[in-house]
Scaffold this motif. Structure first.
Motif, PDB file in Angstrom:
ATOM      1  N   THR A  95       2.779  -0.623  -4.557  1.00 44.94           N
ATOM      2  CA  THR A  95       2.396  -0.729  -6.149  1.00 44.94           C
ATOM      3  C   THR A  95       2.108  -2.072  -6.505  1.00 44.94           C
ATOM      4  N   LYS A 133       0.310  -6.216  -8.285  1.00 43.37           N
ATOM      5  CA  LYS A 133       0.956  -6.061  -9.370  1.00 43.37           C
ATOM      6  C   LYS A 133      -1.425  -7.092 -10.016  1.00 43.37           C
ATOM      7  N   GLU A 152      -0.551  -1.218 -14.775  1.00 42.67           N
ATOM      8  CA  GLU A 152       0.111  -1.529 -13.217  1.00 42.67           C
ATOM      9  C   GLU A 152       0.312   0.123 -12.589  1.00 42.67           C
ATOM     10  N   TYR A 179      11.524  -0.734   1.130  1.00 45.04           N
ATOM     11  CA  TYR A 179      11.896  -1.179  -0.757  1.00 45.04           C
ATOM     12  C   TYR A 179      13.492  -1.120  -2.053  1.00 45.04           C
ATOM     13  N   PRO A 180      13.756  -1.655  -1.992  1.00 48.07           N
ATOM     14  CA  PRO A 180      12.909  -3.065  -2.255  1.00 48.07           C
ATOM     15  C   PRO A 180      13.505  -4.451  -1.514  1.00 48.07           C
ATOM     16  N   GLY A 209       8.985  -6.698  -0.883  1.00 53.16           N
ATOM     17  CA  GLY A 209       9.402  -6.605  -1.984  1.00 53.16           C
ATOM     18  C   GLY A 209       9.147  -5.423  -2.744  1.00 53.16           C
ATOM     19  N   GLU A 210       8.642  -4.859  -3.813  1.00 56.98           N
ATOM     20  CA  GLU A 210       8.228  -4.195  -5.303  1.00 56.98           C
ATOM     21  C   GLU A 210       7.155  -4.234  -5.119  1.00 56.98           C
ATOM     22  N   SER A 261       5.765  -2.560  -1.908  1.00 57.57           N
ATOM     23  CA  SER A 261       5.471  -1.570  -1.138  1.00 57.57           C
ATOM     24  C   SER A 261       6.725  -0.460  -1.570  1.00 57.57           C
ATOM     25  N   ASN A 262       6.821  -0.329  -2.932  1.00 58.18           N
ATOM     26  CA  ASN A 262       7.033   0.985  -3.694  1.00 58.18           C
ATOM     27  C   ASN A 262       6.694   1.812  -3.536  1.00 58.18           C
ATOM     28  N   GLN A 280       6.715   4.331  -4.635  1.00 57.47           N
ATOM     29  CA  GLN A 280       7.232   5.713  -6.193  1.00 57.47           C
ATOM     30  C   GLN A 280       5.864   6.904  -5.411  1.00 57.47           C
ATOM     31  N   TYR A 303       3.348 -13.539  -6.470  1.00 55.58           N
ATOM     32  CA  TYR A 303       4.170 -12.316  -6.180  1.00 55.58           C
ATOM     33  C   TYR A 303       5.349 -13.097  -5.443  1.00 55.58           C
TER      34      TYR A 303
END
Length: 323
Positions: free
Chosen positions: A126, A128, A138, A163-164, A169-170, A172-173, A175, A305
């Motif tokens: 995910t 940035k 994004e 995650y998270p 952090g975000e 490696s989400n 989703q 980030y």
């Protein structure tokens, strides 16, 4: 089992973090072939001089300082697609010619095969964009990346926790990931040095230079300027392949490139470390149980980030060198 291992050629980080993977494969009696290009391939050749290597060209992006890295890459999707299909076709020929059973690809989305078990190593699920007005894009970028990742059989995420709660952090989400995935811990070639050290081994300031040009050289010059204002032993490791004779700039020791043992020893004995907030560097710091002053590459959204995240979670410090 015959295994093809390939890193992305963006700086040296994707190659260096494959060193422990390749070592494990060799120790477990697998027949390893390394494919890649540029300095990342050269790094792996130096670490594994007896392993067969093949040339497999990587996507080489351009960066626009105003747009940032993620946004620049969005504009290069046509070029990326061309390179993607080129490396897919090349991989197909390699698999057939060398009888490859398994592929391990570090961030190379076109290096997979339907005739081989294919794994991808990435924490960038995910990404940035880095510019407020482009943030709505994004999810689109994450879906595009997931579409390529989902062509593999499994995704390995190099992080300490799911995650998270991990280092990434975000980023490696997972989703949009539909294939099996697992968090495999940090990948770092470094290891704490064994044995006693003396006061003469202590480094007051250690600069670790990394990244793509021209930002690598710009960062090196700024760190030299910073270290000229410091007292005590100052050492800079430039991350450059080629002429590797150490030199001095005033009292600053400069090493173009160091092997695993030397870099591990220097990092272990450094009181203060200045480096980029690239993810491979962060994994090295974690392995060596070191904090650092993190300086993100300008307009590189992921590094900005990560520098902010690690400052909050692990007590790192962001360093603005006015780059």
């Amino acid at each position: 089992m015959k295994i093809l291992v390939t890193p992305l050629d963006w700086g040296l980080g994707h190659a260096t973090r494959l060193v422990p993977v390749i070592k494990w494969l060799i120790e477990n009696h697998h027949d390893v072939i390394i494919a890649g290009s540029g300095n990342s391939l050269e790094v792996l050749k130096r670490n594994f001089p007896n392993i067969k290597t093949l040339t497999l060209q990587s996507f080489s992006p351009w960066y626009n300082a105003r747009l940032g890295v993620a946004s620049s890459i969005l504009l290069q999707i046509p070029k990326f697609l061309f390179c993607y299909y080129r490396e897919f076709l090349t991989t197909k020929r390699i698999v057939k010619r060398h009888g490859i059973d398994t592929i391990i690809s570090d961030n190379r989305y076109g290096v997979y095969s339907k005739k081989s078990k294919s794994y991808i190593i990435t924490h960038q699920l995910t990404p940035k964009c880095g510019i407020k007005i482009l943030e709505p894009l994004e999810p689109l970028l994450a879906r595009l990346l997931a579409r390529w990742v989902n062509k593999f059989d499994e995704c390995f995420i190099p992080d300490i926790s799911p995650y998270p709660n991990g280092l990434s952090g975000e980023l490696s989400n997972p989703q949009y990931i539909k294939i099996p995935y697992r968090y495999i811990g940090v990948l770092s070639r470094l290891r704490p040095a064994v044995g006693k050290t003396s006061d003469t081994d202590t480094i007051e300031w250690l600069g670790i230079i990394s990244g793509q040009e021209p930002h690598r050289t710009i960062f090196e010059k700024e760190v030299i300027k910073l270290f000229k204002t410091k007292n005590g032993r100052c050492v800079i490791v430039c991350g450059k392949i080629g002429n590797e004779h150490p030199s001095k700039d005033g009292q600053i020791e400069i090493y173009p490139y160091l092997g695993i043992e030397e870099l591990s020893f220097f990092m272990q004995n450094a009181r203060n470390i200045v480096c980029r907030s690239g993810y491979s560097t962060i994994m090295d710091l974690y392995r060596m149980k070191k904090r650092a002053y993190l300086s993100a590459t300008p307009q590189q959204a992921e590094q900005e980030y990560l520098a902010g995240l690690l400052n909050k979670k692990y007590g790192f410090e962001e360093l603005n060198l006015h780059l």
